[in-house]
Write a protein that holds these residues in place. Structure first.
Motif, short mmCIF file in Angstrom:
data_model
loop_
_atom_site.label_atom_id
_atom_site.label_comp_id
_atom_site.label_asym_id
_atom_site.label_seq_id
_atom_site.Cartn_x
_atom_site.Cartn_y
_atom_site.Cartn_z
N LEU A 134 -4.47 2.09 -0.31
CA LEU A 134 -4.80 2.41 -1.69
C LEU A 134 -3.98 1.59 -2.66
CD1 LEU A 134 -5.20 6.29 -1.55
CD2 LEU A 134 -6.80 4.47 -0.89
N HIS A 135 -4.58 1.35 -3.83
CA HIS A 135 -3.94 0.53 -4.85
C HIS A 135 -2.88 1.33 -5.62
CE1 HIS A 135 -7.09 -2.61 -4.51
NE2 HIS A 135 -6.24 -3.36 -5.17
N ASN A 136 -1.77 1.59 -4.97
CA ASN A 136 -0.66 2.23 -5.66
C ASN A 136 0.26 1.19 -6.27
OD1 ASN A 136 -1.63 4.72 -5.06
ND2 ASN A 136 0.09 5.37 -3.80
N MET A 137 1.00 1.59 -7.29
CA MET A 137 1.83 0.64 -8.03
C MET A 137 2.93 0.05 -7.16
SD MET A 137 0.25 0.87 -10.88
CE MET A 137 1.32 -0.24 -11.79
N ASN A 138 3.38 0.78 -6.16
CA ASN A 138 4.50 0.33 -5.33
C ASN A 138 4.03 -0.34 -4.03
OD1 ASN A 138 3.63 2.65 -3.87
ND2 ASN A 138 5.08 3.92 -5.01
N LEU A 139 2.80 -0.83 -4.01
CA LEU A 139 2.22 -1.38 -2.78
C LEU A 139 2.97 -2.61 -2.28
CD1 LEU A 139 -0.06 -1.12 -0.71
CD2 LEU A 139 -1.49 -2.53 -2.22
N GLU A 140 3.46 -3.47 -3.19
CA GLU A 140 4.17 -4.68 -2.75
C GLU A 140 5.40 -4.31 -1.92
OE1 GLU A 140 3.77 -7.94 -3.04
OE2 GLU A 140 2.23 -8.24 -4.58
N PHE A 141 6.17 -3.36 -2.40
CA PHE A 141 7.36 -2.94 -1.68
C PHE A 141 6.96 -2.28 -0.36
CE2 PHE A 141 10.71 -0.03 -0.48
CZ PHE A 141 11.86 -0.77 -0.69
N ALA A 142 5.92 -1.46 -0.40
CA ALA A 142 5.50 -0.72 0.79
C ALA A 142 5.07 -1.67 1.91
CB ALA A 142 4.36 0.23 0.44
N CYS A 143 4.37 -2.74 1.57
CA CYS A 143 3.93 -3.68 2.60
C CYS A 143 5.11 -4.35 3.28
CB CYS A 143 3.01 -4.73 1.97
SG CYS A 143 1.37 -4.09 1.55
N ARG A 144 6.13 -4.68 2.49
CA ARG A 144 7.33 -5.27 3.09
C ARG A 144 8.00 -4.27 4.04
NH1 ARG A 144 12.04 -8.12 1.46
NH2 ARG A 144 13.29 -8.38 3.36
N GLU A 284 -2.09 13.65 -4.36
CA GLU A 284 -0.74 13.98 -3.88
C GLU A 284 0.33 13.39 -4.79
OE1 GLU A 284 -0.28 12.77 0.16
OE2 GLU A 284 -1.97 13.95 0.89
N GLN A 285 0.01 12.25 -5.41
CA GLN A 285 0.97 11.59 -6.30
C GLN A 285 0.19 10.70 -7.28
OE1 GLN A 285 4.36 8.70 -5.06
NE2 GLN A 285 5.07 10.74 -4.50
N PRO A 286 -0.57 11.32 -8.18
CA PRO A 286 -1.49 10.56 -9.03
C PRO A 286 -0.82 9.59 -10.00
CG PRO A 286 -1.34 12.84 -9.76
CD PRO A 286 -0.65 12.76 -8.43
N GLU A 287 0.45 9.85 -10.33
CA GLU A 287 1.13 8.97 -11.28
C GLU A 287 1.35 7.57 -10.73
OE1 GLU A 287 4.40 11.12 -8.98
OE2 GLU A 287 2.42 11.58 -9.83
N SER A 288 1.33 7.42 -9.40
CA SER A 288 1.64 6.12 -8.81
C SER A 288 0.41 5.24 -8.61
CB SER A 288 2.35 6.31 -7.46
OG SER A 288 1.50 6.92 -6.52
#
Length: 309
Positions: A134-144, A284-288
């Protein structure tokens, strides 16, 4: 591996005046990333407020999306959710740099994985994993961070600025296997056939040509790409949703149970089911979530007024 994008190489021309602005911005961000994590979070919140002032049109898109997605919320609840999303938007700038440049030990300190047993079960069956991220704002960090548990393969969109493309590619490639061009569907199918963990983003508006219209949130007819089903049905990889979320101490990637029904159902019920799951996970965390994208831009009738007018 032959389908992998060739890594961009450094060129001496990148040291010229044309790129000084990129170097200045990247260098400042790099230095700020060595601050303690709680301080970075404060900077992210402040940056979000600045972005809201500089990009009011994007804020309006996010506001409209929240109203369309959650019509049951009061105006005050929607406004509070928008404020939290703006804070996450500012933090996304730092999370991108963290994902590209933080050392491995610092990534691991602030990162966890939940639900990895679903990946392990697929591998034990001799199957790959089709991860619908999903297109969450923290996706770049999560992929690493994910790469340190299980290196993945994903689509890649080349950046228009050559220096930014160099920084972006090598930042994203630090912990994962390789990347393929976003239009190279055959390469992704081949990777899944090789039992890899592959990441795909199914939750954006890709236009009318490759979409059908099914409910999503409070919008009855939402353009939803059929490419997701093509990938699911043409391999035996296990389809499941992946999301990235904030935790008290950092971040986590969360794997959800397989959605094998996507392979068996007809297109409309399959994508309706997928959107229902995506809705629940976003909640579950709509703000992100990336609300600044015009998710409901394409309408069934091209002559219908835009929902963003």
């Amino acid at each position: 591996m032959s389908a992998a994008i060739k890594p961009p190489v450094f060129k001496f021309s990148y040291l010229g005046p044309k790129y000084w602005g990129v170097w200045l911005g990247a260098g400042l961000l790099y230095l700020l990333l060595w601050l303690p994590f709680p301080v970075i979070r404060l900077l992210g919140a402040g940056t979000g407020k600045l972005i809201a002032r500089l990009l009011p049109k994007r804020v309006n898109v996010a506001r409209r999306n929240l109203a369309l997605m959650y019509p049951e919320l009061s105006a005050g609840e929607q406004s509070r959710l928008l404020e939290e999303n703006i804070r996450c938007t500012g933090m996304a700038l730092f999370e991108t740099g963290m994902g590209w440049w933080w050392p491995a030990w610092r990534i691991k300190k602030h990162f966890t994985v939940e639900g990895y047993e679903h990946v392990e079960a697929a591998l034990a069956q001799g199957r790959g994993v089709f991860g619908m991220a999903l297109h969450n704002m923290n996706l770049e960090f999560a992929c690493r961070g994910l790469g340190y548990t299980h290196p993945a393969i994903a689509f890649y969109r080349k950046h228009d600025n050559p220096l930014m493309d160099y920084l972006q590619y090598h930042g994203r490639a630090r912990s994962n296997k390789y990347m393929i061009h976003k239009r190279n569907a055959k390469a992704l199918l081949a990777a899944m056939a090789e039992k890899e963990l592959c990441l795909y983003l199914p939750d954006q508006d890709y236009g009318r040509a490759q979409s059908i219209f099914v409910p999503f949130g409070g919008v009855k007819d939402t353009a939803t790409t059929t490419a997701t089903l093509m990938f699911v049905r043409r391999t035996d990889s296990v389809p499941l949703i992946i999301t990235s979320q904030y935790t008290r101490d950092g971040y986590k990637v969360k794997f959800y149970p397989p959605l094998e029904a996507l392979r068996e159902l007809e297109d409309v019920p399959a994508l309706t089911l997928l959107n229902q799951h995506i809705e629940k996970i976003i909640a579950e965390q709509p703000e992100s979530y990336l609300w600044a994208h015009k998710r409901f831009k394409t309408r069934p009738d091209p002559d219908t007024p835009s929902l963003y007018d």
